[in-house]
Design a protein around this motif. Sequence first.
Motif, PDB file in Angstrom:
ATOM      1  N   PRO A 191      36.878 -69.616 -52.735  1.00  0.00           N
ATOM      2  CA  PRO A 191      36.684 -68.508 -51.795  1.00  0.00           C
ATOM      3  C   PRO A 191      35.341 -68.605 -51.075  1.00  0.00           C
ATOM      4  CG  PRO A 191      36.944 -67.712 -54.070  1.00  0.00           C
ATOM      5  CD  PRO A 191      36.732 -69.188 -54.130  1.00  0.00           C
ATOM      6  N   ARG A 225      32.932 -66.492 -51.063  1.00  0.00           N
ATOM      7  CA  ARG A 225      31.925 -66.242 -52.108  1.00  0.00           C
ATOM      8  C   ARG A 225      32.456 -66.935 -53.355  1.00  0.00           C
ATOM      9  NH1 ARG A 225      31.179 -59.971 -52.779  1.00  0.00           N
ATOM     10  NH2 ARG A 225      29.723 -60.596 -54.410  1.00  0.00           N
ATOM     11  N   ALA A 258      32.670 -66.448 -56.405  1.00  0.00           N
ATOM     12  CA  ALA A 258      33.399 -65.631 -57.390  1.00  0.00           C
ATOM     13  C   ALA A 258      33.274 -66.192 -58.800  1.00  0.00           C
ATOM     14  CB  ALA A 258      34.876 -65.507 -56.984  1.00  0.00           C
ATOM     15  N   LEU A 259      32.013 -66.429 -59.196  1.00  0.00           N
ATOM     16  CA  LEU A 259      31.766 -66.976 -60.543  1.00  0.00           C
ATOM     17  C   LEU A 259      31.281 -65.870 -61.481  1.00  0.00           C
ATOM     18  CD1 LEU A 259      29.852 -70.084 -59.225  1.00  0.00           C
ATOM     19  CD2 LEU A 259      32.081 -70.166 -60.337  1.00  0.00           C
ATOM     20  N   TYR A 260      31.299 -66.178 -62.758  1.00  0.00           N
ATOM     21  CA  TYR A 260      30.836 -65.217 -63.759  1.00  0.00           C
ATOM     22  C   TYR A 260      29.407 -65.580 -64.136  1.00  0.00           C
ATOM     23  CZ  TYR A 260      35.610 -63.662 -63.848  1.00  0.00           C
ATOM     24  OH  TYR A 260      36.828 -63.166 -63.471  1.00  0.00           O
ATOM     25  N   ARG A 262      27.113 -64.296 -65.966  1.00  0.00           N
ATOM     26  CA  ARG A 262      26.588 -64.163 -67.326  1.00  0.00           C
ATOM     27  C   ARG A 262      27.086 -65.285 -68.234  1.00  0.00           C
ATOM     28  NH1 ARG A 262      27.325 -58.010 -67.275  1.00  0.00           N
ATOM     29  NH2 ARG A 262      25.224 -57.280 -66.797  1.00  0.00           N
ATOM     30  N   LEU A 263      28.096 -65.986 -67.776  1.00  0.00           N
ATOM     31  CA  LEU A 263      28.642 -67.078 -68.581  1.00  0.00           C
ATOM     32  C   LEU A 263      27.997 -68.400 -68.181  1.00  0.00           C
ATOM     33  CD1 LEU A 263      32.467 -66.255 -68.529  1.00  0.00           C
ATOM     34  CD2 LEU A 263      30.784 -65.612 -70.244  1.00  0.00           C
ATOM     35  N   ARG A 287      35.852 -75.902 -60.474  1.00  0.00           N
ATOM     36  CA  ARG A 287      36.816 -74.956 -61.040  1.00  0.00           C
ATOM     37  C   ARG A 287      38.143 -75.005 -60.274  1.00  0.00           C
ATOM     38  NH1 ARG A 287      35.383 -68.624 -61.064  1.00  0.00           N
ATOM     39  NH2 ARG A 287      35.649 -68.976 -58.831  1.00  0.00           N
ATOM     40  N   GLN A 332      31.143 -61.961 -71.931  1.00  0.00           N
ATOM     41  CA  GLN A 332      30.174 -61.492 -70.941  1.00  0.00           C
ATOM     42  C   GLN A 332      29.426 -60.271 -71.445  1.00  0.00           C
ATOM     43  OE1 GLN A 332      31.327 -61.726 -66.615  1.00  0.00           O
ATOM     44  NE2 GLN A 332      33.332 -61.632 -67.589  1.00  0.00           N
ATOM     45  N   GLN A 377      26.682 -61.090 -73.692  1.00  0.00           N
ATOM     46  CA  GLN A 377      25.504 -61.615 -72.981  1.00  0.00           C
ATOM     47  C   GLN A 377      24.705 -60.495 -72.309  1.00  0.00           C
ATOM     48  OE1 GLN A 377      24.712 -64.807 -73.067  1.00  0.00           O
ATOM     49  NE2 GLN A 377      26.570 -65.551 -74.032  1.00  0.00           N
ATOM     50  N   ARG A 432      30.865 -57.955 -58.474  1.00  0.00           N
ATOM     51  CA  ARG A 432      30.286 -59.305 -58.542  1.00  0.00           C
ATOM     52  C   ARG A 432      31.089 -60.310 -57.718  1.00  0.00           C
ATOM     53  NH1 ARG A 432      29.640 -57.440 -63.872  1.00  0.00           N
ATOM     54  NH2 ARG A 432      31.612 -58.305 -64.501  1.00  0.00           N
ATOM     55  N   GLY A 433      32.237 -59.868 -57.227  1.00  0.00           N
ATOM     56  CA  GLY A 433      33.055 -60.758 -56.403  1.00  0.00           C
ATOM     57  C   GLY A 433      33.960 -61.657 -57.222  1.00  0.00           C
ATOM     58  N   SER A 434      33.840 -61.600 -58.556  1.00  0.00           N
ATOM     59  CA  SER A 434      34.669 -62.484 -59.390  1.00  0.00           C
ATOM     60  C   SER A 434      36.133 -62.034 -59.425  1.00  0.00           C
ATOM     61  CB  SER A 434      34.095 -62.571 -60.806  1.00  0.00           C
ATOM     62  OG  SER A 434      33.863 -61.273 -61.314  1.00  0.00           O
ATOM     63  N   GLU A 456      37.990 -61.863 -57.051  1.00  0.00           N
ATOM     64  CA  GLU A 456      38.744 -62.754 -56.162  1.00  0.00           C
ATOM     65  C   GLU A 456      39.330 -63.927 -56.951  1.00  0.00           C
ATOM     66  OE1 GLU A 456      37.533 -63.209 -52.276  1.00  0.00           O
ATOM     67  OE2 GLU A 456      39.291 -64.440 -51.903  1.00  0.00           O
TER      68      GLU A 456
END
Lengths: 307, 278
Positions: free
Chosen positions: A84, A86, A88-90, A92-93, A149, B22, B25, B123-125, B127
């Motif tokens: 995408p 953006r 769109a990652l996590y 905190r991981l 990914r 998450q 964390q 956070r956009g995640s 998507e």
Amino acid sequence: MDTVISAREVIRTFGETRAVDGLDLEIPPGSVTVLLGPNGAGKTTVVRLLTGALAADSGDLTVFGIDPSGRGGAEVRRRCGVVPARPALYDRLSGYDNLRYAGELFEVDKDSLPDRITHAAERFGIVDALDRRVGAYSTGMRARLALARAVLHEPDLLLLDEPTAGLDPESAKAVLGLIDELAEQGKSVVMCTHLLLEAEGLADHVVVLDRGTTLVSGSPEELTRQFWPGTRVVLDAEQPDVLDRAARLPYVRDYSRNGVATVDLATVDAVPDLVNELVSAGARLTRVEPQVPSLEQLYFEIRSRQA
Amino acid sequence: MSTSHGSSYARAWTIARTDLRQLRQARDFWMPLMIIASLFFVVIPGILLLIITRVSNIELASQLSDVIGALPTAIQEHVKGESGPTQASYALAVYLFAPLAIVVPLTVSSAVGANTIIGERERGSGEFLAHSPASEREIYLGKLIAALIPGYLTAFVGFGLYSLIVNLLVGPKVGGWFFPTTSWVLLMFWVLPPFICLALAMILAISARVSSAAAAQQSSALVTLPLILIAYSVASGSMFEGNMLAILIGAGAWIGAILALTRSSKAVRRERLLGMGG
């Protein structure tokens, strides 16, 4: 299957706004398709429609012969990889956990997942950063992780939404390299961009969008024939004044000289006649360069004609 | 196939596990919640019971006996201990702290639940999830599990610590370890779970619709506050009125929870994960 993606009169509105307004698309398998258009042209909405993340209000849309917003949508999404606009990652991981999450959701075989993760990370040069939290990644690294990914589950169709926006040249090169590589493997790629230069040389198929509508679509060669039917030749000579004779020749459509001379001819067959004529007139030519229009020139030509 | 039930639950569990990872964390998020849980399950009961069991002042001991006398006769019969302070500490441990055992896990689950969907959007995640093969039901289930587990974990760890404190401080005065009582077991394993589910069903439905975490927290508080008050009354009632009432209340709450969960599962839609649709 003749087409990977087939769209007929697809419409999607958000309130009063028609983000996609009668989209028509036919994308053959194993091709690289570039969706060109300014911001707000509806490119992102098209990507979201293709995976079924959004449903069309009306029209017919199939991907791999399946309606992506219907019951078979999960199968479509499983076969697609999406990068995408953006990432769109996590945050905190760790990078590894982001990839593992994707692998598990996209049903990558559990036993081969660790190897696939390592391989994907190596491919995009982020293997040393896999243990770090993604929140600490640079923009370029985030983009590379998003790419890793997207290809982790070896999708049949890769959808890239402005994949090089904000990237450093090295990361942008990695993106374009990936597209080339996938194309060689016979995978289908759809890339949205408003950066014409990066689409240059990659696209088998170009779709120009504006306000959610397909303005034109076809291979670069087809579009060149359609919108750039003549031939442009750049000339230079030891006595540049002699080149001005070209302006009076019947098969010359347009002539200008600003340092070098630019001559528009009706067909490419006229180039030898032009050269003969100028040489006969005493010109000692130092440059004769037929020009293929760039995608950028084509795009602006198309847009100006539509306007 | 991804549509099979086995795979469906596996994917929901993957989503839940990732959310929990998450959460682990995010120390800044769970630390305050753990402090609240420790206060209500450990610190406040521990201090109060410690003080009461060590009352030596005769006047105060007599006042505490009067407090026991004010309890319903049925309860008075069950209160153990010889002296006023011992009886007061027993009554406090068994009957008066019960509502907290419901309120604290509800608060924890609500906070996590409000953050889980809206966090994806902010956070956009979201998507990524929207483009994934996970069905909306699997996403909902994953988010639900991710919010339920911290609530239950808080409840049961807190309950374990609370039991230990109560038994250590009051047990020696009443002839040995006596906690948990049947009422507490019913409360923790039969009444509490549906209340957490009910609260989460409402919160997930709300957070799928609003646009920010702040709005989700505000709206969730509006919905969960009455629920917390009801839970508080229910916990007190079930303690004072007996086990049958607790069983009936639990059954009613389970029916309500199942209905609410079924209804709210439709709130999670792909376009909402993208930040669209109200």
